[in-house]
Design a protein around this motif. Structure first.
Motif, PDB file in Angstrom:
ATOM      1  N   LEU A 121      30.742 -35.105 -14.495  1.00 27.83           N
ATOM      2  CA  LEU A 121      29.930 -34.056 -13.870  1.00 27.83           C
ATOM      3  C   LEU A 121      30.755 -33.212 -12.913  1.00 27.83           C
ATOM      4  O   LEU A 121      30.577 -31.987 -12.834  1.00 27.83           O
ATOM      5  CB  LEU A 121      28.744 -34.687 -13.134  1.00 27.83           C
ATOM      6  CG  LEU A 121      27.640 -35.291 -14.010  1.00 27.83           C
ATOM      7  CD1 LEU A 121      26.545 -35.893 -13.137  1.00 27.83           C
ATOM      8  CD2 LEU A 121      27.050 -34.243 -14.946  1.00 27.83           C
ATOM      9  N   LEU A 122      31.662 -33.849 -12.182  1.00 25.03           N
ATOM     10  CA  LEU A 122      32.545 -33.087 -11.294  1.00 25.03           C
ATOM     11  C   LEU A 122      33.443 -32.153 -12.108  1.00 25.03           C
ATOM     12  O   LEU A 122      33.638 -30.985 -11.739  1.00 25.03           O
ATOM     13  CB  LEU A 122      33.389 -34.047 -10.457  1.00 25.03           C
ATOM     14  CG  LEU A 122      34.420 -33.402  -9.524  1.00 25.03           C
ATOM     15  CD1 LEU A 122      33.746 -32.459  -8.535  1.00 25.03           C
ATOM     16  CD2 LEU A 122      35.210 -34.478  -8.788  1.00 25.03           C
ATOM     17  N   ASN A 123      33.981 -32.656 -13.219  1.00 23.14           N
ATOM     18  CA  ASN A 123      34.804 -31.808 -14.085  1.00 23.14           C
ATOM     19  C   ASN A 123      34.000 -30.630 -14.620  1.00 23.14           C
ATOM     20  O   ASN A 123      34.498 -29.497 -14.681  1.00 23.14           O
ATOM     21  CB  ASN A 123      35.353 -32.628 -15.249  1.00 23.14           C
ATOM     22  CG  ASN A 123      36.372 -33.658 -14.807  1.00 23.14           C
ATOM     23  OD1 ASN A 123      36.942 -33.550 -13.721  1.00 23.14           O
ATOM     24  ND2 ASN A 123      36.598 -34.651 -15.638  1.00 23.14           N
ATOM     25  N   LEU A 124      32.765 -30.895 -15.015  1.00 24.33           N
ATOM     26  CA  LEU A 124      31.908 -29.827 -15.526  1.00 24.33           C
ATOM     27  C   LEU A 124      31.666 -28.768 -14.463  1.00 24.33           C
ATOM     28  O   LEU A 124      31.741 -27.558 -14.742  1.00 24.33           O
ATOM     29  CB  LEU A 124      30.577 -30.416 -16.003  1.00 24.33           C
ATOM     30  CG  LEU A 124      29.537 -29.417 -16.522  1.00 24.33           C
ATOM     31  CD1 LEU A 124      30.057 -28.678 -17.743  1.00 24.33           C
ATOM     32  CD2 LEU A 124      28.221 -30.122 -16.825  1.00 24.33           C
ATOM     33  N   PHE A 164      47.872 -29.678 -19.964  1.00 23.69           N
ATOM     34  CA  PHE A 164      47.855 -31.075 -19.550  1.00 23.69           C
ATOM     35  C   PHE A 164      49.209 -31.743 -19.811  1.00 23.69           C
ATOM     36  O   PHE A 164      49.663 -32.580 -19.017  1.00 23.69           O
ATOM     37  CB  PHE A 164      46.745 -31.833 -20.273  1.00 23.69           C
ATOM     38  CG  PHE A 164      45.360 -31.449 -19.830  1.00 23.69           C
ATOM     39  CD1 PHE A 164      45.076 -31.221 -18.500  1.00 23.69           C
ATOM     40  CD2 PHE A 164      44.333 -31.308 -20.757  1.00 23.69           C
ATOM     41  CE1 PHE A 164      43.793 -30.868 -18.086  1.00 23.69           C
ATOM     42  CE2 PHE A 164      43.056 -30.959 -20.363  1.00 23.69           C
ATOM     43  CZ  PHE A 164      42.783 -30.739 -19.029  1.00 23.69           C
ATOM     44  N   GLY A 165      49.838 -31.397 -20.941  1.00 27.71           N
ATOM     45  CA  GLY A 165      51.161 -31.946 -21.215  1.00 27.71           C
ATOM     46  C   GLY A 165      52.188 -31.515 -20.188  1.00 27.71           C
ATOM     47  O   GLY A 165      53.053 -32.300 -19.782  1.00 27.71           O
ATOM     48  N   TRP A 219      42.500 -32.863 -14.764  1.00 28.13           N
ATOM     49  CA  TRP A 219      43.543 -33.759 -15.268  1.00 28.13           C
ATOM     50  C   TRP A 219      43.655 -35.010 -14.403  1.00 28.13           C
ATOM     51  O   TRP A 219      43.740 -36.130 -14.923  1.00 28.13           O
ATOM     52  CB  TRP A 219      44.864 -33.002 -15.306  1.00 28.13           C
ATOM     53  CG  TRP A 219      46.064 -33.846 -15.556  1.00 28.13           C
ATOM     54  CD1 TRP A 219      46.433 -34.447 -16.734  1.00 28.13           C
ATOM     55  CD2 TRP A 219      47.080 -34.187 -14.609  1.00 28.13           C
ATOM     56  NE1 TRP A 219      47.606 -35.130 -16.568  1.00 28.13           N
ATOM     57  CE2 TRP A 219      48.025 -34.991 -15.278  1.00 28.13           C
ATOM     58  CE3 TRP A 219      47.272 -33.874 -13.262  1.00 28.13           C
ATOM     59  CZ2 TRP A 219      49.157 -35.501 -14.647  1.00 28.13           C
ATOM     60  CZ3 TRP A 219      48.398 -34.377 -12.622  1.00 28.13           C
ATOM     61  CH2 TRP A 219      49.321 -35.173 -13.310  1.00 28.13           C
ATOM     62  N   ARG A 220      43.613 -34.860 -13.085  1.00 30.34           N
ATOM     63  CA  ARG A 220      43.664 -36.024 -12.203  1.00 30.34           C
ATOM     64  C   ARG A 220      42.437 -36.900 -12.380  1.00 30.34           C
ATOM     65  O   ARG A 220      42.530 -38.134 -12.345  1.00 30.34           O
ATOM     66  CB  ARG A 220      43.772 -35.558 -10.741  1.00 30.34           C
ATOM     67  CG  ARG A 220      45.079 -34.885 -10.371  1.00 30.34           C
ATOM     68  CD  ARG A 220      46.264 -35.804 -10.575  1.00 30.34           C
ATOM     69  NE  ARG A 220      46.178 -36.978  -9.731  1.00 30.34           N
ATOM     70  CZ  ARG A 220      46.773 -37.087  -8.543  1.00 30.34           C
ATOM     71  NH1 ARG A 220      47.509 -36.082  -8.076  1.00 30.34           N
ATOM     72  NH2 ARG A 220      46.662 -38.196  -7.839  1.00 30.34           N
TER      73      ARG A 220
END
Length: 238
Positions: free
Chosen positions: A192-195, A83-84, A225-226
């Motif tokens: 939920l989308l990330n999951l 992420f960094g 990340w977005r």
């Protein structure tokens, strides 16, 4: 003679239109995203190498909860480094060099480990208990709650890694540990989308490790990340 000449001129015009549609800037943007994904994939594979080696050695990690809980702790700093690196690439208009991921990993390691550990331990304990109790009498009542807590803890950990990499998070404090689950619950559709993205990537990597690691983690983590950046005041971008 007129017809062939017309056909040749039409083909030339079509070729010019095709070249204009796929401009140099478009190719540069495409390859910059490919470069980001490949660097993130390599970083995740290197940072999670102990866990990947353990998973390759056994097909039933839940039978060895203690060692895999320890190995699970290495995931947090690897995520924070990825992420960094994405944050730095966004600041540099996608032109960040690969060495930036190693620098982000080193810079964020202690902070990421401190943030990731409680979420990872909670997810590991609840997930292991849910697996062990699923065939017992109280399992039907207890397992759904344990699974929910494990998923929430894991998502909060991922969210916390994005917070740690954002550069906008406050110093370590009890409030910071609550910011990640608050961000997850506040924007639960994005969570939920990330999951779904993370589970799909993990499932495909488990099915085809080499091909999956080479292509999928970077794509999924870029989208996550977005989404975290879009979470507003409760996320990294707020």
């Amino acid at each position: 003679m007129t017809a062939p000449a017309t056909s040749a001129s039409s083909a030339a015009e079509g070729g010019r239109r095709l070249r204009l549609n796929v401009s140099y800037g478009s190719w540069e943007l495409l390859w910059s995203h490919v470069h980001l994904v490949l660097v993130v994939n390599a970083g995740i594979a290197a940072g999670c190498l102990p866990l990947l080696a353990g998973l390759a050695a056994t097909h039933q990690p839940w039978r060895h909860p203690l060692p895999f809980t320890v190995l699970w702790l290495c995931v947090g700093p690897a995520l924070a480094g990825a992420f960094g690196y994405l944050e730095r690439a966004a600041d540099d208009d996608g032109s960040a060099r690969a060495i930036g991921l190693l620098r982000a990993y080193r810079r964020l390691f202690r902070r990421a480990a401190a943030l990731w550990t409680p979420y990872a331990l909670l997810a590991a304990v609840c997930g292991t208990d849910a697996v062990l109790l699923r065939h017992t009498a109280p399992g039907l009542a207890v397992c759904p709650a344990l699974a929910l807590v494990a998923v929430l803890a894991a998502l909060s950990g991922v969210h916390a890694m994005a917070l740690a990499a954002s550069g906008e998070a406050p110093p370590l404090s009890p409030a910071l540990y609550l910011a990640a689950p608050y961000g997850v619950l506040r924007r639960w559709p994005l969570a939920l989308l990330n999951l779904a993205l993370l589970l799909a990537a993990a499932a495909l990597v488990a099915r085809s490790p080499l091909l999956g690691l080479a292509t999928l983690p970077g794509c999924a983590l870029y989208a996550v990340w977005r989404n975290v950046r879009a979470a507003g005041p409760g996320g990294a971008g707020g």
